[in-house]
Design an enzyme around this catalytic site. Sequence first.
Site, PDB file in Angstrom:
ATOM      1  N   CYS A  38     -16.702  -8.732   5.983  1.00 47.26           N
ATOM      2  CA  CYS A  38     -16.006  -7.468   5.746  1.00 47.26           C
ATOM      3  C   CYS A  38     -14.755  -7.713   4.912  1.00 47.26           C
ATOM      4  O   CYS A  38     -13.908  -8.533   5.291  1.00 47.26           O
ATOM      5  CB  CYS A  38     -15.574  -6.844   7.071  1.00 47.26           C
ATOM      6  SG  CYS A  38     -16.912  -6.674   8.246  1.00 47.26           S
TER       7      CYS A  38
ATOM      8  N   CYS B 262     -19.540  -5.463   4.181  1.00 47.79           N
ATOM      9  CA  CYS B 262     -18.788  -4.255   4.534  1.00 47.79           C
ATOM     10  C   CYS B 262     -17.510  -4.293   3.712  1.00 47.79           C
ATOM     11  O   CYS B 262     -16.943  -5.373   3.520  1.00 47.79           O
ATOM     12  CB  CYS B 262     -18.451  -4.266   6.032  1.00 47.79           C
ATOM     13  SG  CYS B 262     -17.462  -2.845   6.556  1.00 47.79           S
TER      14      CYS B 262
ATOM     15  N   CYS C 298       0.874   4.664   6.863  1.00 50.71           N
ATOM     16  CA  CYS C 298       0.309   4.466   8.201  1.00 50.71           C
ATOM     17  C   CYS C 298       1.317   3.696   9.070  1.00 50.71           C
ATOM     18  O   CYS C 298       1.699   2.568   8.730  1.00 50.71           O
ATOM     19  CB  CYS C 298      -1.006   3.696   8.103  1.00 50.71           C
ATOM     20  SG  CYS C 298      -2.128   4.430   6.900  1.00 50.71           S
TER      21      CYS C 298
ATOM     22  N   CYS D 104       0.833  -1.204   0.000  1.00 48.69           N
ATOM     23  CA  CYS D 104       0.000   0.000   0.000  1.00 48.69           C
ATOM     24  C   CYS D 104       0.870   1.257   0.000  1.00 48.69           C
ATOM     25  O   CYS D 104       1.826   1.361   0.764  1.00 48.69           O
ATOM     26  CB  CYS D 104      -0.904  -0.012   1.233  1.00 48.69           C
ATOM     27  SG  CYS D 104      -1.998   1.413   1.295  1.00 48.69           S
TER      28      CYS D 104
ATOM     29  N   CYS E 209     -19.007   2.726   9.187  1.00 56.37           N
ATOM     30  CA  CYS E 209     -18.253   2.015  10.223  1.00 56.37           C
ATOM     31  C   CYS E 209     -16.973   2.811  10.406  1.00 56.37           C
ATOM     32  O   CYS E 209     -16.147   2.885   9.489  1.00 56.37           O
ATOM     33  CB  CYS E 209     -17.948   0.590   9.761  1.00 56.37           C
ATOM     34  SG  CYS E 209     -16.846  -0.291  10.882  1.00 56.37           S
TER      35      CYS E 209
ATOM     36  N   ARG F 143     -17.672  -1.938  18.442  1.00 55.11           N
ATOM     37  CA  ARG F 143     -16.977  -3.212  18.204  1.00 55.11           C
ATOM     38  C   ARG F 143     -15.646  -3.272  18.933  1.00 55.11           C
ATOM     39  O   ARG F 143     -14.775  -2.418  18.753  1.00 55.11           O
ATOM     40  CB  ARG F 143     -16.747  -3.443  16.698  1.00 55.11           C
ATOM     41  CG  ARG F 143     -16.056  -4.799  16.433  1.00 55.11           C
ATOM     42  CD  ARG F 143     -15.958  -5.169  14.949  1.00 55.11           C
ATOM     43  NE  ARG F 143     -17.236  -5.018  14.326  1.00 55.11           N
ATOM     44  CZ  ARG F 143     -17.478  -4.199  13.310  1.00 55.11           C
ATOM     45  NH1 ARG F 143     -16.496  -3.499  12.793  1.00 55.11           N
ATOM     46  NH2 ARG F 143     -18.674  -4.090  12.804  1.00 55.11           N
TER      47      ARG F 143
ATOM     48  N   CYS G 162       0.802  -0.059  10.237  1.00 55.12           N
ATOM     49  CA  CYS G 162       0.240  -1.057   9.329  1.00 55.12           C
ATOM     50  C   CYS G 162       1.268  -1.990   8.694  1.00 55.12           C
ATOM     51  O   CYS G 162       2.285  -1.551   8.142  1.00 55.12           O
ATOM     52  CB  CYS G 162      -0.559  -0.355   8.234  1.00 55.12           C
ATOM     53  SG  CYS G 162      -1.492  -1.527   7.227  1.00 55.12           S
TER      54      CYS G 162
END
Length: 322
Positions: free
Chosen positions: A100, A132, A60, A56, A192, A264, A63
């Site tokens: 998801c 999702c 971040c 990616c 979400c 959650r 991650c």
Amino acid sequence: MSSATATDELTLAHVQALYERPLLDLVFEAAQTHRQFHDPATVQCSQLMSIKTGGCPEDCGYCSQSAHNESDVDRQPLSQLDEVLAEAKQAKERGADRFCMGAAWREVKPGADFDRVLDMVRGVHALGLESCVTLGMLEEGQARQLKDAGLDYYNHNLDTGKSHYDKIISTRSYEDRLNTISNVRSAGISVCCGGILGMGEDQKVRAELLFELASLNPPPESVPINALVPVEGTPLSEVEPIEWTEMVRAVAVARILMPHSRVRLSAGRTELSEEAQAMCFLAGANSIFVGSELLTTPNPEPKSDAALFEKLGLTAEQNARR
Ligand code: SAM
Ligand code: DTB
Ligand code: SF4
């Protein structure tokens, strides 16, 4: 101190004061709110699948999938439709009611890959599961296409409080995130949106994150509270883990501020004892990820979750679509 009701104007100072209350007072109030708005005996169960892994372009700091980090996650191109639907079918058989799908993309680009994701959403819907996806930044037209394909939820997190954000990510702004969330909302898809605790932030920052989430109008239907899963090769791999009480606190504050939302208890459950998870459920958590894997990191085994539910008298919710 009494809590803000939906009609009071919420202030950051109020959320900070709530966050700092004695833990058991806070949990008591949150448990009362929880019982007022939800059946405390049921927990919604979602299963995750990584449909495109690693490589990616975003940076971040937490991650495993960022190309800027040096984790040993194997890159995988977008999964095939049949593979995803086979996994979704299995998730349903094991009791999940929402599937998801997560992609390590910076943003959605039009083309064959996005078309395949739309097919995945249609397929999951046809199986009678809620769907999702989390695909990075999204424009309004793309959100509408997802909605037309039958998408129920879009996950896009604020990750942390505004004042801490620049220490974690530089390639995407807080404003970009709010903009994507607004595009999702405009298309009529449920939002979400939550964050991660344990990235070197203090309690003030955690209160700031919860304040931002509760200030979304309307608040997200689903609020994932993740504890950082430390991944070797990422800049945050050595950060001191948070205390379990901070997860309870964050869940309780989220429950009080967003009484109608699903809260959650997300990533990080492998590091929480049964007792700590029980306290999170008491404080208003009513959703979890099930299955032995999150996206690239482990999650509690289905057997141990089943045993925990049995001990606590909890059952997995079955949505109307199942
Ligand atoms: N690339 C898309 C994006 O960032 O919007 C979707 C996938 S991304 C993995 C979804 C969310 O997972 C992130 O926003 C972050 O909140 C959470 N996450 C990622 N790595 C994590 C970790 N190591 N521990 C806890 N949560 C994590
Ligand atoms: C969310 O808030 N948590 C999930 C989901 N949204 C996509 C992701 C957790 C990822 C944990 C780290 C991993 O497995 O790579
Ligand atoms: Fe990419 Fe999402 Fe990971 Fe950030 S959290 S590096 S955007 S996959």
